[in-house]
Each structure stands twice: as C-alpha cells, then as structure tokens.
Design a protein around this motif. Structure first.
Motif, PDB file in Angstrom:
ATOM      1  N   SER A  97      29.244 -28.505  49.868  1.00  0.00           N
ATOM      2  CA  SER A  97      30.299 -27.979  50.742  1.00  0.00           C
ATOM      3  C   SER A  97      31.454 -28.968  50.861  1.00  0.00           C
ATOM      4  CB  SER A  97      29.722 -27.655  52.118  1.00  0.00           C
ATOM      5  OG  SER A  97      28.705 -26.679  52.038  1.00  0.00           O
TER       6      SER A  97
ATOM      7  N   ASP B  18      25.678 -21.393  53.383  1.00  0.00           N
ATOM      8  CA  ASP B  18      25.564 -22.686  52.703  1.00  0.00           C
ATOM      9  C   ASP B  18      26.455 -22.696  51.466  1.00  0.00           C
ATOM     10  OD1 ASP B  18      23.412 -24.099  54.250  1.00  0.00           O
ATOM     11  OD2 ASP B  18      22.274 -22.336  53.644  1.00  0.00           O
ATOM     12  N   TYR B  19      26.722 -23.916  50.990  1.00  0.00           N
ATOM     13  CA  TYR B  19      27.390 -24.142  49.712  1.00  0.00           C
ATOM     14  C   TYR B  19      28.820 -23.602  49.670  1.00  0.00           C
ATOM     15  CZ  TYR B  19      22.526 -24.968  48.451  1.00  0.00           C
ATOM     16  OH  TYR B  19      21.231 -25.426  48.422  1.00  0.00           O
ATOM     17  N   HIS B  20      29.558 -23.758  50.752  1.00  0.00           N
ATOM     18  CA  HIS B  20      30.988 -23.469  50.760  1.00  0.00           C
ATOM     19  C   HIS B  20      31.611 -24.219  51.940  1.00  0.00           C
ATOM     20  CE1 HIS B  20      30.462 -20.652  54.142  1.00  0.00           C
ATOM     21  NE2 HIS B  20      29.408 -20.193  53.485  1.00  0.00           N
TER      22      HIS B  20
ATOM     23  N   ASN C 134      18.822 -30.043  53.735  1.00  0.00           N
ATOM     24  CA  ASN C 134      20.184 -29.503  53.707  1.00  0.00           C
ATOM     25  C   ASN C 134      21.204 -30.478  53.135  1.00  0.00           C
ATOM     26  OD1 ASN C 134      20.104 -26.817  55.531  1.00  0.00           O
ATOM     27  ND2 ASN C 134      18.729 -28.331  56.419  1.00  0.00           N
TER      28      ASN C 134
ATOM     29  N   MET D  60      26.950 -25.529  60.162  1.00  0.00           N
ATOM     30  CA  MET D  60      25.909 -26.551  60.123  1.00  0.00           C
ATOM     31  C   MET D  60      25.871 -27.365  61.406  1.00  0.00           C
ATOM     32  SD  MET D  60      26.107 -28.085  56.259  1.00  0.00           S
ATOM     33  CE  MET D  60      25.914 -27.047  54.823  1.00  0.00           C
TER      34      MET D  60
ATOM     35  N   ALA E  57      30.866 -23.458  55.605  1.00  0.00           N
ATOM     36  CA  ALA E  57      29.522 -23.749  56.106  1.00  0.00           C
ATOM     37  C   ALA E  57      29.486 -25.045  56.897  1.00  0.00           C
ATOM     38  CB  ALA E  57      28.539 -23.835  54.938  1.00  0.00           C
TER      39      ALA E  57
ATOM     40  N   THR F 208      21.808 -31.275  50.031  1.00  0.00           N
ATOM     41  CA  THR F 208      22.517 -30.704  48.885  1.00  0.00           C
ATOM     42  C   THR F 208      23.620 -29.760  49.326  1.00  0.00           C
ATOM     43  OG1 THR F 208      20.490 -30.853  47.545  1.00  0.00           O
ATOM     44  CG2 THR F 208      22.242 -29.415  46.741  1.00  0.00           C
ATOM     45  N   SER F 209      23.325 -28.928  50.318  1.00  0.00           N
ATOM     46  CA  SER F 209      24.331 -28.002  50.826  1.00  0.00           C
ATOM     47  C   SER F 209      25.519 -28.745  51.430  1.00  0.00           C
ATOM     48  CB  SER F 209      23.709 -27.073  51.870  1.00  0.00           C
ATOM     49  OG  SER F 209      24.667 -26.202  52.418  1.00  0.00           O
TER      50      SER F 209
END
Length: 292
Positions: free
Chosen positions: A258, A228-230, A251, A237, A233, A253-254
């Motif tokens: 991203s 997550d968070y790149h 998800n 996902m 990702a 926010t992720s």
C-alpha cells in the motif's frame, strides 16, 4: 541552478505567505480537538448513565417498593465506546483525512494551479523556466511538509488519548504505526490534488472533486471487500491496528504494498502534470517560415 532557485521560490512562497502555518494549524487543530471532544462525550455519557440509574431505581421503588435498580442501561454501550482510548485515537487520526485534508487543500490552492489562473507564470516561462523545474519543487515540498506535520500531530494526538483514556489506551507502537500510515496517506492525497489542480488550472473546482472523490472511492473499495493492497487501505488499517485484532506480521506485506503504491502513484501524478502542461504549451520562439 534553475532548479535550486525554483525550490527557494516555492519555499519562500510557502513560508512567507503563512501557508505553512495554515497547513500546520489545520492538522493540529483537529488532532487535538477530536480527543478532547471524545473525552467530553465520555464524561457526559457517564453523567447521563448515573442519572439514568437514579431514575430507574426510583421507578422500581415506586412500582414494587423494593428500590431495586433495573438491569437495563441504555447508555452502557455508548459510554463504553467513548471510554475506549484505542478506538478514540483511531477515530481522531482517521478524522484527519476529512476536515484537516479539506483545510490543507484550500490552503494549497495557489500552489495547485491558482498561480496559473492569475497569469503569474507567464514571465518565468518566457524567461526560460522549464516545466520540470517548475513542478518538481511543488511535488517535493508540499507533500513532504504535509506528511511530516501529519506524523507529528498524530503522535501528539496519540499521547493525548493515552493520557485521557484509561480503558484500552493506545500503545506506543500503535501510535507510531498509525501516525506513519496516516502521514503517507495525506502526502499521497496532497500529490493527487496538486496534479489535478495543475492539470486543470482550476484548483477551486477540483478541491471538492478530490475531497469527495477520495471518500467515495474508499467507501466503494470497502463495500467491495477490497481492504488491502492499495493506498486507501492505509486509513482502514488504522482502525484495525487500534482494535487489538491486528497482527503486524500477517499484514506487513499489505502495508508495504500500500505504501509503495502510494509513492508510485504520487510520482505518476507528477509526470501526468508535466505531460499536460507541456502539451498545452505554445511555442512562440520557433522561426515561422512563409508558406510561399
């Protein structure tokens, strides 16, 4: 005015040389090939499962005279896998980051520094073309076109999977979300490739480096548990979205982080290429003063 002509030049080069259709063909080919191939595998596995059941029934009849079919089915798991529409759609979309991405990079080699190697920029630069106006159209036109074409082709792939597979077909929401995530990822990688190619002026050598590097980096991040968070990702996902175990609210926010990082890094790639090209520039217009 100079920026306007730079955009016109880049678009004419992209359109009239057929590179636009090359990018579109590379993306749409695999967007359609994957679902059709998986449907064929589903049909083939079904036929093999039926043949296996007949053989098992005949074997049981010979052994005990009852003709009772055996319970074991060696093709059961594989048949179920190729019958899952959501899984096949996710595999088809993620597959665009492999073969389609390679075709896109090969088609864009000229824009990603190939014209520098052919000395096609000497006269425009001597005539006063600024590097900002030379680079900006590349980082706007090519990633944007790749993003739009990827999104539309992924939508078509999702519609195809939804019509071909009856078990767990992808929903419209999952198709749109997955297509959008893959579109952003493809545009992100395209911007990285343009930057690396322009910085080195060797896009041919950088094509396998970027292609293999993004796959290797993604594998390392997944093995490290960083899912997550790149920007990488975005592809992982897609599989989770179509598995039925994905909660968008949890998800969101992720996804936003991203996507934001992908955009920020793409912009940084532009400034990196700008800085490298300016650093390599030789100023022949300044007045030379005698040493004594």
């Amino acid at each position: 005015m100079q920026l306007k002509y730079s955009f016109n030049k880049e678009w004419i080069h992209f359109w009239r040389t057929g590179r636009f259709w090359g990018v579109l063909g590379g993306i749409i080919a695999f967007a359609f090939t994957y679902p059709l191939m998986f449907k064929f595998m589903d049909f083939a596995m079904g036929q093999m499962q039926q043949q296996s059941a007949i053989v098992q029934t005949a074997t049981a009849a010979i052994q005990d005279g009852t003709g009772t079919a055996a319970d074991e089915n060696i093709f059961g798991d594989m048949t179920g896998m190729y019958s899952d529409g959501g899984m096949m759609f996710a595999t088809s979309v993620v597959g665009l980051a492999t073969y389609s991405l390679l075709i896109v990079m090969l088609v864009l080699m000229s824009a990603a520094g190939g014209e520098q190697k052919k000395r096609a920029t000497i006269i425009p630069m001597c005539a006063g073309l600024k590097y900002e106006n030379y680079l900006l159209p590349k980082f706007v036109i090519y990633p944007l076109v790749v993003m739009v074409e990827t999104f539309l082709c992924s939508l078509l792939s999702g519609a195809l999977c939804s019509s071909l597979f009856e078990i767990n077909p992808p929903t419209a929401e999952n198709i749109v979300l997955s297509s959008a995530l893959m579109a952003v990822y493809m545009a992100f990688i395209t911007a990285v490739y343009l930057s690396v190619g322009l910085c080195t002026s060797h896009p041919g050598a950088m094509t396998p480096v970027v292609f293999l590097g993004q796959s290797l980096l993604q594998s390392i991040l997944e093995a490290s548990g960083l899912t997550d968070y790149h920007p990488f990702a975005l592809t992982t996902m897609i599989s989770r979205i179509n598995s039925g175990e994905f909660d968008l609210s949890e998800n969101l926010t992720s996804i936003m982080v991203s996507v934001a990082l992908a955009v920020v890094i793409a912009v940084m790639m532009y400034f990196l290429a700008l800085g490298v090209l300016k650093a390599r520039r030789v100023d022949n217009q300044s007045e030379e003063k005698p040493e004594f």
